[in-house]
Design an enzyme around this catalytic site. Structure first.
Site, PDB file in Angstrom:
ATOM      1  N   LYS A  12       0.801  -1.334   0.073  1.00 39.77           N
ATOM      2  CA  LYS A  12       0.013   0.074  -0.069  1.00 39.77           C
ATOM      3  C   LYS A  12       0.920   1.421  -0.078  1.00 39.77           C
ATOM      4  O   LYS A  12       2.214   1.056   0.467  1.00 39.77           O
ATOM      5  CB  LYS A  12      -0.770   0.013   1.066  1.00 39.77           C
ATOM      6  CG  LYS A  12      -0.344  -0.119   2.511  1.00 39.77           C
ATOM      7  CD  LYS A  12       0.038   1.162   3.184  1.00 39.77           C
ATOM      8  CE  LYS A  12       1.069   1.280   4.464  1.00 39.77           C
ATOM      9  NZ  LYS A  12       1.479   2.422   4.973  1.00 39.77           N
ATOM     10  N   ASP A 139      -2.738  -1.953  10.150  1.00 38.05           N
ATOM     11  CA  ASP A 139      -2.817  -1.858   8.431  1.00 38.05           C
ATOM     12  C   ASP A 139      -3.294  -3.154   7.901  1.00 38.05           C
ATOM     13  O   ASP A 139      -3.579  -3.223   6.767  1.00 38.05           O
ATOM     14  CB  ASP A 139      -1.297  -1.374   8.118  1.00 38.05           C
ATOM     15  CG  ASP A 139      -0.910  -0.254   7.985  1.00 38.05           C
ATOM     16  OD1 ASP A 139      -1.789   0.645   8.334  1.00 38.05           O
ATOM     17  OD2 ASP A 139       0.201   0.096   8.032  1.00 38.05           O
TER      18      ASP A 139
END
Length: 300
Positions: A12, A139
């Site tokens: 990401k 996350d």
């Protein structure tokens, strides 16, 4: 029972990382705009005599192979909830930078969770998988979901976001890693005695994502952890400058760093920025890719 399952899971980039002040639990409230990018780890799960973890790929020697590894923790938690013996071999094929601010460890946790759920046939509801992900780390839920999302709370509460096109990225890998807790500690030190505002997502940035407008996105990207990362790793400023000089629309530290991210207007421009960064001598390696990318996906 399936004999082996492989799950591919993306890295990401945070196109916005707004950080609030430290909470009593030590975490920080965030407005975290995640964008999954086309760099992937693969987690393969096979029945074994006992739980074990192996890893191969760039910087694999830095990955813990004990039960502190998020992939192992994911398998153990799913097994605990469903009364399954967690006797599996988890093999991680690394391609996401280690300790690079791109959620590689989180990706491995999400990948292992989906792989074990598939291998064991536990068929856990999506909400339960996301709940386990949130227990593992801030996350990890996004690594499962992919695409684009706004993360609030400490980043684990996700709202999917619309993305209206393809964005072209260049990532420069630094010579060494940075500890996420250390970067947050430096953020707290640098903001000591300062009233840190509540983190809020930029509507202009969300609109730019929805339109697929790279120029507008470049004007709105931000990372509140970047000053702390640069304080701990000043040489990253040279990498950021090299990418900007090569024509990147925007340059920022990815998450807690030390990977730096460069937004380019198109694929050819991204390759040009990548070549310039490689030639600059300010980074260890360069990767060129696109976003958004799908979340954790069972292969085959």
């Amino acid at each position: 029972m399936t004999e082996t399952v492989t799950v591919r899971v993306p890295a990401k980039v945070n196109v916005q990382l707004a950080v609030g002040g430290a909470r009593p639990d030590g975490f920080h409230d965030l407005a975290n705009v995640f964008l999954a990018v086309g760099l992937y780890d693969e987690v393969t799960v096979t029945p074994a005599d006992e739980l074990r973890v192996t890893c191969a790929g760039p910087d694999a020697a830095q990955v813990p192979l004990d039960r502190t590894n998020l992939a192992a923790r994911a398998a153990l938690e799913l097994a605990r909830r469903y009364g399954v013996d967690p006797a599996v071999h988890l093999h991680i094929a690394k391609d996401i930078p280690v300790a690079g601010g791109m959620a590689g460890g989180s990706a491995d946790g999400a990948g292992a969770l989906l792989a074990c759920d598939t291998l064991w046939g536990t068929n856990a509801p999506r909400e339960e998988l996301l709940d386990i992900c949130a227990e593992l780390g801030s996350d990890v839920p996004f690594s499962l979901v992919g695409g684009a999302a706004l993360g609030t709370g400490r980043g684990e509460l996700l709202r999917p976001l619309e993305v209206g096109g393809t964005f072209h990225w260049v990532f420069a890998m630094a010579e060494r890693g940075l500890s996420t807790p250390a970067v947050f500690r430096e953020f707290d030190r640098m903001n000591e005695g300062v009233r840190v505002p509540e983190p809020v997502a930029s509507q202009d940035l969300l609109d730019a994502l929805a339109k697929g407008d790279a120029d507008a996105l470049a004007r709105t990207v931000s990372n509140d952890l970047q000053p702390a990362a640069l304080s701990l790793f000043p040489a990253l400023a040279d990498t950021l400058a090299a990418g900007r000089a090569a024509g990147a629309l925007a340059a920022l530290v990815s998450g807690s760093g030390p990977t730096t991210a460069f937004l380019a207007p198109d694929a050819e421009s991204a390759r040009t920025v990548g070549r310039a960064l490689t030639a600059s001598g300010t980074c260890r390696a360069v990767r060129v890719t696109e976003s958004p990318a799908p979340g954790a996906t069972v292969l085959g």
